[in-house]
Design a protein around this motif. Structure first.
Motif, PDB file in Angstrom:
ATOM      1  N   VAL A 250       0.832  -1.205   0.000  1.00 36.09           N
ATOM      2  CA  VAL A 250       0.000   0.000   0.000  1.00 36.09           C
ATOM      3  C   VAL A 250       0.867   1.255   0.000  1.00 36.09           C
ATOM      4  N   ALA A 251       1.938   1.249   0.816  1.00 40.01           N
ATOM      5  CA  ALA A 251       2.782   2.429   0.950  1.00 40.01           C
ATOM      6  C   ALA A 251       3.493   2.780  -0.348  1.00 40.01           C
ATOM      7  N   GLY A 252       3.889   1.774  -1.114  1.00 42.19           N
ATOM      8  CA  GLY A 252       4.622   2.049  -2.339  1.00 42.19           C
ATOM      9  C   GLY A 252       3.764   2.216  -3.569  1.00 42.19           C
ATOM     10  N   ALA A 253       2.465   1.929  -3.439  1.00 38.65           N
ATOM     11  CA  ALA A 253       1.604   1.961  -4.618  1.00 38.65           C
ATOM     12  C   ALA A 253       1.435   3.365  -5.188  1.00 38.65           C
ATOM     13  N   GLY A 254       1.501   4.404  -4.335  1.00 40.76           N
ATOM     14  CA  GLY A 254       1.277   5.762  -4.823  1.00 40.76           C
ATOM     15  C   GLY A 254       2.326   6.234  -5.800  1.00 40.76           C
TER      16      GLY A 254
ATOM     17  N   GLN B 150     -13.671   3.926 -21.408  1.00 41.12           N
ATOM     18  CA  GLN B 150     -12.669   4.924 -21.068  1.00 41.12           C
ATOM     19  C   GLN B 150     -11.509   4.244 -20.370  1.00 41.12           C
ATOM     20  N   ALA B 151     -10.325   4.569 -20.801  1.00 43.72           N
ATOM     21  CA  ALA B 151      -9.107   4.096 -20.150  1.00 43.72           C
ATOM     22  C   ALA B 151      -8.363   5.316 -19.624  1.00 43.72           C
ATOM     23  N   SER B 152      -8.102   5.325 -18.301  1.00 44.70           N
ATOM     24  CA  SER B 152      -7.430   6.459 -17.671  1.00 44.70           C
ATOM     25  C   SER B 152      -6.132   5.982 -17.034  1.00 44.70           C
ATOM     26  N   ILE B 153      -5.079   6.746 -17.225  1.00 49.19           N
ATOM     27  CA  ILE B 153      -3.786   6.418 -16.639  1.00 49.19           C
ATOM     28  C   ILE B 153      -3.234   7.662 -15.949  1.00 49.19           C
ATOM     29  N   SER B 154      -2.619   7.449 -14.799  1.00 51.59           N
ATOM     30  CA  SER B 154      -2.011   8.571 -14.073  1.00 51.59           C
ATOM     31  C   SER B 154      -0.747   8.079 -13.393  1.00 51.59           C
ATOM     32  N   TRP B 155       0.194   8.979 -13.227  1.00 52.30           N
ATOM     33  CA  TRP B 155       1.471   8.620 -12.603  1.00 52.30           C
ATOM     34  C   TRP B 155       2.036   9.873 -11.959  1.00 52.30           C
ATOM     35  N   LEU B 156       2.165   9.825 -10.627  1.00 52.79           N
ATOM     36  CA  LEU B 156       2.799  10.921  -9.922  1.00 52.79           C
ATOM     37  C   LEU B 156       4.302  10.677  -9.922  1.00 52.79           C
ATOM     38  N   LEU B 157       5.053  11.602 -10.521  1.00 53.42           N
ATOM     39  CA  LEU B 157       6.504  11.450 -10.605  1.00 53.42           C
ATOM     40  C   LEU B 157       7.114  11.759  -9.230  1.00 53.42           C
ATOM     41  N   ASP B 158       7.613  10.732  -8.598  1.00 51.44           N
ATOM     42  CA  ASP B 158       8.088  10.849  -7.219  1.00 51.44           C
ATOM     43  C   ASP B 158       9.507  11.411  -7.200  1.00 51.44           C
ATOM     44  N   PHE B 159       9.655  12.681  -7.627  1.00 50.69           N
ATOM     45  CA  PHE B 159      10.976  13.292  -7.732  1.00 50.69           C
ATOM     46  C   PHE B 159      11.709  13.336  -6.391  1.00 50.69           C
ATOM     47  N   PHE B 160      10.965  13.601  -5.316  1.00 48.64           N
ATOM     48  CA  PHE B 160      11.615  13.818  -4.027  1.00 48.64           C
ATOM     49  C   PHE B 160      11.416  12.653  -3.053  1.00 48.64           C
TER      50      PHE B 160
ATOM     51  N   TYR C   1       6.958   8.622  -1.793  1.00 48.98           N
ATOM     52  CA  TYR C   1       6.444   7.253  -1.711  1.00 48.98           C
ATOM     53  C   TYR C   1       7.562   6.253  -1.451  1.00 48.98           C
ATOM     54  N   ARG C   2       8.776   6.557  -1.925  1.00 44.11           N
ATOM     55  CA  ARG C   2       9.887   5.671  -1.615  1.00 44.11           C
ATOM     56  C   ARG C   2      10.205   5.689  -0.132  1.00 44.11           C
ATOM     57  N   ARG C   3      10.137   6.874   0.479  1.00 47.73           N
ATOM     58  CA  ARG C   3      10.325   6.949   1.920  1.00 47.73           C
ATOM     59  C   ARG C   3       9.168   6.278   2.657  1.00 47.73           C
TER      60      ARG C   3
END
Length: 484
Positions: free
Chosen positions: A98-102, A135-145, A148-150
């Motif tokens: 769950v923590a890494g899914a974002g 409808q197909a929707s895709i999203s991706w938050l670029l974890d620059f900082f 989500y890795r933390r």
């Protein structure tokens, strides 16, 4: 002059590589490092030799009691507290996902089909209309900082803490079970001693009655002898109740109905006596072997990772999103048609004014990390204290066994001499009764000390963190320790 296609492709390749490195390499907040604190090279009453890894040491087998060995083996797999702690590992493991899914791309697909039309005098269309769409929707938050890795790093540390909690629950179970077994055997010993004492005092009472008839004893002697008999009888029910409660508690620890072990435990096996070595190791061993210290270290690791997750929210975030929506429409009496709409683009979120909330969150996490560090130091110092106390108790209590055994022997000899002297009329009944009391008290003191010494070894080996992990689980333990 415009750049050539090859130049544009090369520039795009470098830009993509730079973006990948930025996404992968920039992580906010401090990295966790194993905490350190100065420790002495040895315990005050211990040696300088390290114990190494003792988590699989089955130290209770040194009591040389097969029934106890069986109870421990059964309880480690059936104790309800242990099973609950193990189940919490599954929850902590799922939380890692769950923590890494974002920080991963998400894709969702919808589909629909509708049939529409009109009826009545005021209708404007005839027939029905079929509309099929998707409808197909895709999203991706670029974890620059690295938010989500933390967060995932924190969840992994919490998973390690869950493993350590389960191990600590096993240690608590071992201490409770073995000490309850030692108590049960102690009460059995006291019951046997009381029954033997009752028999001796009953014989003295009968002898006094005979001497009363012969005129060699007074009514006072008979009453005093009878009083000692009744006093001994009154002690036995309380001892039997204490044994029953210990047996019931052992059954509960094994996840069984309270009275299910009574028949087995009523077969006396004598008081457990530890016949192994004193293995305390050195203070540094505790950091590796004690699960409560490992849990505190994992809690600290999670708190440090949470600092990074909080700091990442201070910086801008970019998310990429897009959708594609194809549809097909067909009306009665007409040919169908299709329509496809799509969209794609980035979204920038830039925190500017938040009343200091985000910065305060970072301060909260830093304070929590400091608290967890202090909790780790406290766990280490408590562990050292417990081992020091257990070592002292083992050595001091063992020293009392020899004198107590000799005291029992001298009291028994005194009883034999006073009884003979009383039969010959050379001494009073009071001497015999005092000698009987001395024997009973000495035997009770010896049994209590044997009980305490047996418990001292339990305290010592639990304090050094030994025996909570079956040998077949050692590989899992090592893998968890490395991931932590």
């Amino acid at each position: 002059m415009s750049p050539s296609p090859c130049t544009r492709i090369s520039s795009l390749r470098y830009a993509t590589s730079a973006l990948t490195l930025l996404v992968a390499g920039c992580v906010s907040g401090p990295d966790h490092a194993p905490p350190q604190m100065p420790l002495p090279g040895k315990f005050q009453e211990g040696g300088t030799k390290s114990n190494g890894d003792v988590v699989t040491a089955q130290w209770w087998t040194a009591y040389r009691d097969k029934r106890l060995d069986g109870l421990v083996a059964h309880g480690l797999s059936e104790n309800l507290d242990v099973l609950q702690a193990l189940e919490s590992i599954n929850s902590a493991s799922a939380n890692v996902t769950v923590a890494g899914a974002g920080g991963l791309p998400s894709l969702s697909v919808d589909a629909s089909h509708t049939v529409s039309g009109e009826r009545g005098r005021l209708r404007t269309t005839v027939g029905t209309e079929n509309t099929t769409g998707g409808q197909a929707s895709i999203s991706w938050l670029l974890d620059f900082f690295g938010q989500y890795r933390r967060s995932k790093e924190s969840a992994i540390a919490s998973l390690g803490a869950a493993y350590a909690t389960a191990d600590n629950t096993k240690l608590t179970f071992l201490k409770d079970l073995i000490e309850s077994y030692i108590d049960a055997r102690y009460y059995q010993e006291r019951i046997a001693l009381s029954q033997a004492s009752l028999k001796s005092r009953q014989q003295t009472y009968e002898l006094t009655q005979l001497q009363l008839k012969a005129g060699a004893a007074s009514r006072l002697d008979v009453v005093q002898a009878e009083g000692l008999v009744q006093s001994t009888k009154s002690d036995i029910p309380g001892l039997e109740q204490s044994f029953t409660e210990s047996a019931h508690h052992i059954a509960t620890l094994l996840g069984m109905p309270a009275a299910s072990l009574m028949n087995e435990l009523q077969k006396s096996a004598g008081q457990p006596v530890f016949r192994g070595d004193i293995r305390a190791g050195i203070p540094a061993d505790l950091i590796r072997n004690r699960p409560d210290i490992r849990k505190a270290e994992r809690d600290l690791a999670a708190a440090v990772a949470d600092i990074g997750a909080a700091e990442a929210q201070l910086y801008p975030s970019i998310s990429l999103s897009g959708s594609i929506s194809p549809s097909w429409v067909k009306s009665s009496g007409a040919s169908g048609g299709t329509l496809t709409s799509w969209s794609f683009g980035p979204t920038l979120n830039l925190p500017i004014f938040d009343g200091g909330k985000l910065r305060a969150n970072v301060d909260i996490e830093k304070s929590d990390a400091k608290t967890q560090y202090l909790a780790w130091k406290e766990a280490v110092l408590n562990g050292v204290e417990e081992v020091e106390n257990a070592l002292s108790a083992v050595r001091r209590d063992r020293q009392t066994l020899g004198p107590l055994r000799r005291q029992v022997e001298t009291a028994q000899e005194s009883l034999a001499l006073s009884t003979t002297s009383y039969k010959d009329g050379a001494s009073s009944l009071l001497d015999v009764l005092d000698a009987q009391r001395s024997v009973s008290d000495a035997q009770a003191s010896l049994a209590a000390t044997v009980q305490q010494v047996a418990k001292d070894y339990v305290d010592l080996y639990v304090a050094i963190g030994a025996g909570y992990l079956p040998p077949q689980q050692q590989v899992v333990f090592e893998r968890t320790a490395k991931s932590g």
